[in-house]
Write a protein that holds these residues in place. Structure first.
Motif, PDB file in Angstrom:
ATOM      1  N   ARG A 185      38.942  -1.110  78.979  1.00  0.00           N
ATOM      2  CA  ARG A 185      38.705  -0.068  79.977  1.00  0.00           C
ATOM      3  C   ARG A 185      37.225   0.158  80.197  1.00  0.00           C
ATOM      4  O   ARG A 185      36.813   0.747  81.172  1.00  0.00           O
ATOM      5  N   TYR A 222      43.202  18.451  80.351  1.00  0.00           N
ATOM      6  CA  TYR A 222      42.141  17.439  80.372  1.00  0.00           C
ATOM      7  C   TYR A 222      40.808  18.012  79.953  1.00  0.00           C
ATOM      8  O   TYR A 222      40.481  19.127  80.261  1.00  0.00           O
ATOM      9  N   HIS A 250      50.285  13.205  82.371  1.00  0.00           N
ATOM     10  CA  HIS A 250      49.726  12.545  81.203  1.00  0.00           C
ATOM     11  C   HIS A 250      50.206  11.125  81.009  1.00  0.00           C
ATOM     12  O   HIS A 250      50.622  10.726  79.930  1.00  0.00           O
ATOM     13  N   LEU A 273      49.287   7.227  80.586  1.00  0.00           N
ATOM     14  CA  LEU A 273      48.118   6.569  79.998  1.00  0.00           C
ATOM     15  C   LEU A 273      47.444   5.748  81.101  1.00  0.00           C
ATOM     16  O   LEU A 273      48.022   4.801  81.636  1.00  0.00           O
ATOM     17  N   GLU A 274      46.206   6.148  81.424  1.00  0.00           N
ATOM     18  CA  GLU A 274      45.518   5.559  82.579  1.00  0.00           C
ATOM     19  C   GLU A 274      45.231   4.070  82.384  1.00  0.00           C
ATOM     20  O   GLU A 274      45.084   3.334  83.343  1.00  0.00           O
ATOM     21  N   GLY A 275      45.118   3.650  81.123  1.00  0.00           N
ATOM     22  CA  GLY A 275      44.772   2.243  80.863  1.00  0.00           C
ATOM     23  C   GLY A 275      45.964   1.299  80.948  1.00  0.00           C
ATOM     24  O   GLY A 275      45.795   0.086  80.866  1.00  0.00           O
ATOM     25  N   LEU A 276      47.166   1.875  81.118  1.00  0.00           N
ATOM     26  CA  LEU A 276      48.367   1.033  81.150  1.00  0.00           C
ATOM     27  C   LEU A 276      48.985   1.046  82.547  1.00  0.00           C
ATOM     28  O   LEU A 276      48.895   2.050  83.261  1.00  0.00           O
ATOM     29  N   ASN A 326      53.571   1.897  80.807  1.00  0.00           N
ATOM     30  CA  ASN A 326      53.777   3.291  80.408  1.00  0.00           C
ATOM     31  C   ASN A 326      55.232   3.512  80.017  1.00  0.00           C
ATOM     32  O   ASN A 326      55.528   4.165  79.021  1.00  0.00           O
TER      33      ASN A 326
END
Lengths: 400, 228
Positions: free
Chosen positions: A13, A400, B95, B97-100, B105
């Protein structure tokens, strides 16, 4: 999907930070790798080049220069000494054999060495084709010299005066190639061998032309005499005898190469410390990135816990992230180090000095690899522990 | 016997946030297979109660059972496992997971819920959520409604017995709120799961048959602090 792929995704990332950090660590690791494999190859090569040569006798001067010029064929010779010296040396009973070397000419930068076939025996050299000389102006070419000059069996060539390329050509006495040697991995590969008498003959003529360096009035001379002991007895007596009772000097290759390494030591140490600082800085970078991840990804970690992942999972993921970053730096470093050594070898081979290659693995590299991975593990443990201890409810509540 | 029948059962439950008492509930239960709604203004303790039930928050006293298992008898590992296998959690802010990717997810939910991570299973779910075309997308490429659908899929893919949803519709417009709620109901019914929703969203009030008397206990402290 498992802890490993989750860690890998996380590392990816931030490709830029990961790459920069890997590069910094890579420079440090690469420098250590270069020092390790460079030094070890140099040591191997120097001991290979000096094998079987216990002592070198030459004219008085710098012993280092004598060794560099007559064993490693790197420096210019100090001068000459009469061939009589050989008989004097043989008076010492503990001497197994002596080999004369007469230097002075080259062919396109490859030194022409007037000597005896015994010189090639020192390096267990075998003939790829042809044989040794039977008369004057016959030459045996080392493997690298044959490759570099394109000389083959039956070819004729004219020696050039001096030890570097481009000297005046000895046009009147062309040599004929009568043999080509197999590669030995030693200095012999870069030499062109002929009889001592041939070198004399070229220079007797050269003397008439006014640029020879053999003084005929003093009889025949050689550049150096290599000595092999028959017993350790000789080591105790011969150098003292030469240095004390004759106008010449005796130099031991083992001693001089050790001195050379000792002289290089401060430079090597300085580079090593610089490398250690780079690696240390990059490990700090790994820790910083892990903490940054921990802060920014608190929510992700909490969500994974909320979905049923245990603290152990978060610990493993964070630890693996650290290890992956360190591994990236380590691999970059190994690649850079070996590449640098290969390039250095390519450049120095063009200059015909000592040959280095990147295709070499030094034992010390295992230690380096293990040490870096262990360091990565150690610096990642605290962030990993903090990740595993995250307060899920509070983190989720705070958003967040 | 009755406790075993209830999806959630509370007895004399008191919960704190720091030193501040949040709520005290003498008795309350959500029967198996029912859909319950806790309403009340934000800050009244709805989220904390959901966290307690999910075993994420252990700052409580009294009895709290999920599917007949008393949480106080479980260690952290046991609570993690119970949550992973039997509870599906849905959050207001999704929520993901932004990386998946969307697909990953879902697979993560299945994996952490102890149901493996079969790709076919995840694709099957995406189909049901109407998100097959977004399988390879990352969460930031989705609309709010789509994100919440993925979050619902991720919470339900391991077939939990109890679904806990914290403000599942508050961040959505009317149309999305309606369709997300419909999805939630139909999936819960399909799996025979109980559903407990915490929400101050008045748009969804009428859709719940079971509105627990819980609100009275929860609202109290929040009202006190909310009036200042």
């Amino acid at each position: 999907m498992n802890s490993f792929t989750l860690a890998l995704r996380q590392v990816w990332r931030r490709p830029l930070q990961t790459l920069i950090n890997a590069l910094v660590m890579g420079l440090g690791v690469g420098m250590v790798v270069l020092l390790l494999i460079g030094q070890e190859q140099l040591r191997d090569r120097m001991s290979r080049d000096a094998q079987g040569i216990d002592l070198v006798v030459g004219p008085a001067g710098s012993p280092m220069q004598l060794i560099l010029s007559s064993v490693y064929h790197l420096d210019v010779p100090i001068g000459n000494l009469p061939l009589d010296a050989r008989e004097r040396i043989h008076q010492e009973r503990a001497v197994e054999r002596t080999i004369p070397l007469a230097l002075g000419d080259n062919y396109h930068g490859y030194r022409i060495v007037g000597t005896e076939p015994a010189y090639a025996e020192l390096y267990e050299a075998e003939l790829r084709e042809g044989g040794f000389w039977a008369g004057d102006f016959q030459a045996v070419v080392g493997a690298a010299a044959a490759e570099g000059t394109g000389l083959g069996l039956g070819d004729q060539f004219e020696g050039m005066h001096g030890l570097g390329d481009g000297g005046p050509v000895h046009g009147e006495h062309p040599y004929e190639v009568v043999g080509v040697l197999e590669r030995t991995g030693s200095v012999l590969d870069r030499l062109i061998l002929t009889s001592v008498e041939s070198v004399w003959a070229v220079h007797d003529h050269g003397h008439d032309n006014g640029h020879g360096h053999v003084d005929e009035d003093q009889g025949h001379e050689v550049t150096a005499i290599l000595v092999q002991y028959a017993s350790p007895m000789a080591a105790a007596r011969l150098p003292q005898m030469i240095d004390g009772d004759t106008p010449w000097q005796a130099a031991r290759p083992a001693h001089e190469s050790a001195r050379l390494f000792a002289m290089m030591r401060p430079v090597v140490d300085g580079m090593a410390w610089f490398a250690v600082i780079l690696v240390g800085a990059s490990l700090l970078g790994v820790v910083t990135l892990l903490y940054q991840n921990l802060r920014e990804r608190r929510y992700d970690l909490a969500v994974m816990r909320a979905m049923g992942g245990g603290p152990g999972l978060l610990f493993r993921i964070t630890l693996l992230e650290g290890l992956l970053m360190v591994l990236a730096g380590l691999l970059t470093g190994l690649a850079l180090g070996h590449l640098a050594c290969e390039l250095l070898g390519a450049f120095s081979e063009a200059g015909r000095s000592i040959v280095l290659t990147g295709w070499y693995w030094a034992d010390g590299q295992w230690l380096l690899t293990g040490g870096i991975l262990l360091a990565g593990l150690l610096v990642a443990i605290l962030p990993a522990w903090l990740a595993s201890r995250i307060n899920v409810a509070n983190t989720l509540r705070r958003g967040y | 016997m009755r406790a075993a029948m209830d999806a959630v059962s509370l007895n004399d439950l008191r919960c704190w946030q720091g030193n501040r008492p949040l709520f005290a509930i003498p008795h309350w239960a959500l029967p198996q297979g029912e859909y319950g709604l806790m309403s009340g203004p934000s800050g009244c303790g709805k989220t904390s109660l959901l966290h307690c039930i999910a075993g994420l928050d252990s700052q409580f006293s009294g009895q709290l059972s999920v599917n007949g298992t008393a949480l106080s008898e479980l260690g952290q590992r046991g609570r993690d496992r119970l949550r992973g296998e039997h509870i599906g959690l849905i959050f207001q802010d999704f929520h993901l997971l932004e990386g998946l990717t969307v697909e990953d997810n879902l697979r993560l939910g299945s994996w952490l819920g102890g149901r493996g991570q079969s790709r076919a299973h995840a694709m099957d779910w995406l189909d049901r959520l109407g998100l097959s075309d977004q399988a390879r997308h990352y969460p930031n490429q989705l609309s709010q409604g789509q994100k919440q659908r993925v979050a619902i899929g991720r919470a339900l893919i391991h077939a939990p017995k109890l679904i806990l949803a914290d403000e599942p519709t508050s961040a959505l417009d009317d149309r999305n709120a309606e369709s997300v709620l419909a999805l939630l109901f139909s999936e819960a019914a399909g799996q025979g799961a109980s559903l407990l929703v915490a929400s101050h969203d008045n748009r969804i009030r009428d859709q719940f048959s079971h509105r627990p008397a819980l609100d009275a206990y929860l609202a109290e402290p929040a009202n006190r602090s909310g009036q200042t």
